[in-house]
Design a protein around this motif. Structure first.
Motif, PDB file in Angstrom:
ATOM      1  N   ILE A  15      -7.316  -2.838 -20.787  1.00  0.00           N
ATOM      2  CA  ILE A  15      -5.985  -3.373 -20.590  1.00  0.00           C
ATOM      3  C   ILE A  15      -5.068  -2.278 -20.054  1.00  0.00           C
ATOM      4  O   ILE A  15      -4.284  -2.532 -19.139  1.00  0.00           O
ATOM      5  CB  ILE A  15      -5.445  -3.967 -21.908  1.00  0.00           C
ATOM      6  N   LYS A  48      -4.404 -10.310 -12.149  1.00  0.00           N
ATOM      7  CA  LYS A  48      -3.868 -11.120 -13.256  1.00  0.00           C
ATOM      8  C   LYS A  48      -4.994 -11.773 -14.054  1.00  0.00           C
ATOM      9  O   LYS A  48      -4.931 -11.832 -15.280  1.00  0.00           O
ATOM     10  CB  LYS A  48      -2.911 -12.188 -12.721  1.00  0.00           C
ATOM     11  N   GLU A  89      -1.554  -2.089 -12.116  1.00  0.00           N
ATOM     12  CA  GLU A  89      -0.480  -3.027 -11.804  1.00  0.00           C
ATOM     13  C   GLU A  89       0.840  -2.305 -11.526  1.00  0.00           C
ATOM     14  O   GLU A  89       1.613  -2.718 -10.669  1.00  0.00           O
ATOM     15  CB  GLU A  89      -0.319  -4.004 -12.972  1.00  0.00           C
ATOM     16  N   CYS A  90       1.066  -1.208 -12.236  1.00  0.00           N
ATOM     17  CA  CYS A  90       2.304  -0.436 -12.060  1.00  0.00           C
ATOM     18  C   CYS A  90       2.152   0.665 -11.011  1.00  0.00           C
ATOM     19  O   CYS A  90       3.061   1.489 -10.854  1.00  0.00           O
ATOM     20  CB  CYS A  90       2.722   0.180 -13.382  1.00  0.00           C
ATOM     21  N   SER A 124      -3.188  -2.276 -16.502  1.00  0.00           N
ATOM     22  CA  SER A 124      -1.728  -2.212 -16.413  1.00  0.00           C
ATOM     23  C   SER A 124      -1.276  -0.987 -15.623  1.00  0.00           C
ATOM     24  O   SER A 124      -0.253  -1.041 -14.937  1.00  0.00           O
ATOM     25  CB  SER A 124      -1.092  -2.230 -17.803  1.00  0.00           C
ATOM     26  N   ASP A 125      -2.028   0.100 -15.694  1.00  0.00           N
ATOM     27  CA  ASP A 125      -1.722   1.258 -14.853  1.00  0.00           C
ATOM     28  C   ASP A 125      -1.884   0.919 -13.375  1.00  0.00           C
ATOM     29  O   ASP A 125      -1.082   1.348 -12.541  1.00  0.00           O
ATOM     30  CB  ASP A 125      -2.617   2.445 -15.205  1.00  0.00           C
ATOM     31  N   MET A 145      -6.646  -9.157 -16.150  1.00  0.00           N
ATOM     32  CA  MET A 145      -5.759  -8.813 -17.268  1.00  0.00           C
ATOM     33  C   MET A 145      -5.817  -9.899 -18.350  1.00  0.00           C
ATOM     34  O   MET A 145      -5.900  -9.594 -19.540  1.00  0.00           O
ATOM     35  CB  MET A 145      -4.332  -8.649 -16.754  1.00  0.00           C
TER      36      MET A 145
END
Length: 116
Positions: free
Chosen positions: A1, A85, A8-9, A5-6, A88
């Protein structure tokens, strides 16, 4: 996760993210298959039936990797069609499943110790 998320950012690039995640696909597959088979052998039917769909999904996901892809997580396709997505969401569902299993196994262990 955290790795997803890393990505995604934009803290990490897609290639290093996918190589980190692909490194854990086979150990996860093997570990979950072993646990599922052990539950079948030890006749814990409820836990076996709970683990069977997740083990089947892991095997299906591994088998259905298109030829030419780096693995389950492919850096060229991870940003296409909302795959980030969906990866995730899958990771969050697996986290919830593993937390549920952890507490079920812990309860089972404590109840067996108390029965002795």
């Amino acid at each position: 996760i955290i790795t997803l998320s890393d990505l995604e950012c934009d803290y990490i690039n897609a290639r290093s993210c996918c190589s980190k995640l692909n490194k854990w696909v086979v150990p996860e597959l093997v570990g979950h298959a072993i646990v599922t088979v052990l539950m079948l052998i030890s006749l814990h039917w409820f836990i076996f039936l709970l683990n069977l769909p997740v083990a089947t999904w892991n095997i299906y996901r591994f088998i259905m990797v298109p030829s030419g892809n780096m693995g389950v997580f492919d850096p060229t396709e991870i940003h296409n069609r909302g795959q980030l997505k969906s990866h995730m969401k899958e990771a969050m569902i697996k986290l919830g499943f593993h937390l549920l299993c952890f507490f079920m196994y812990l309860y089972r262990l404590v109840s067996q110790i108390a029965a002795r």
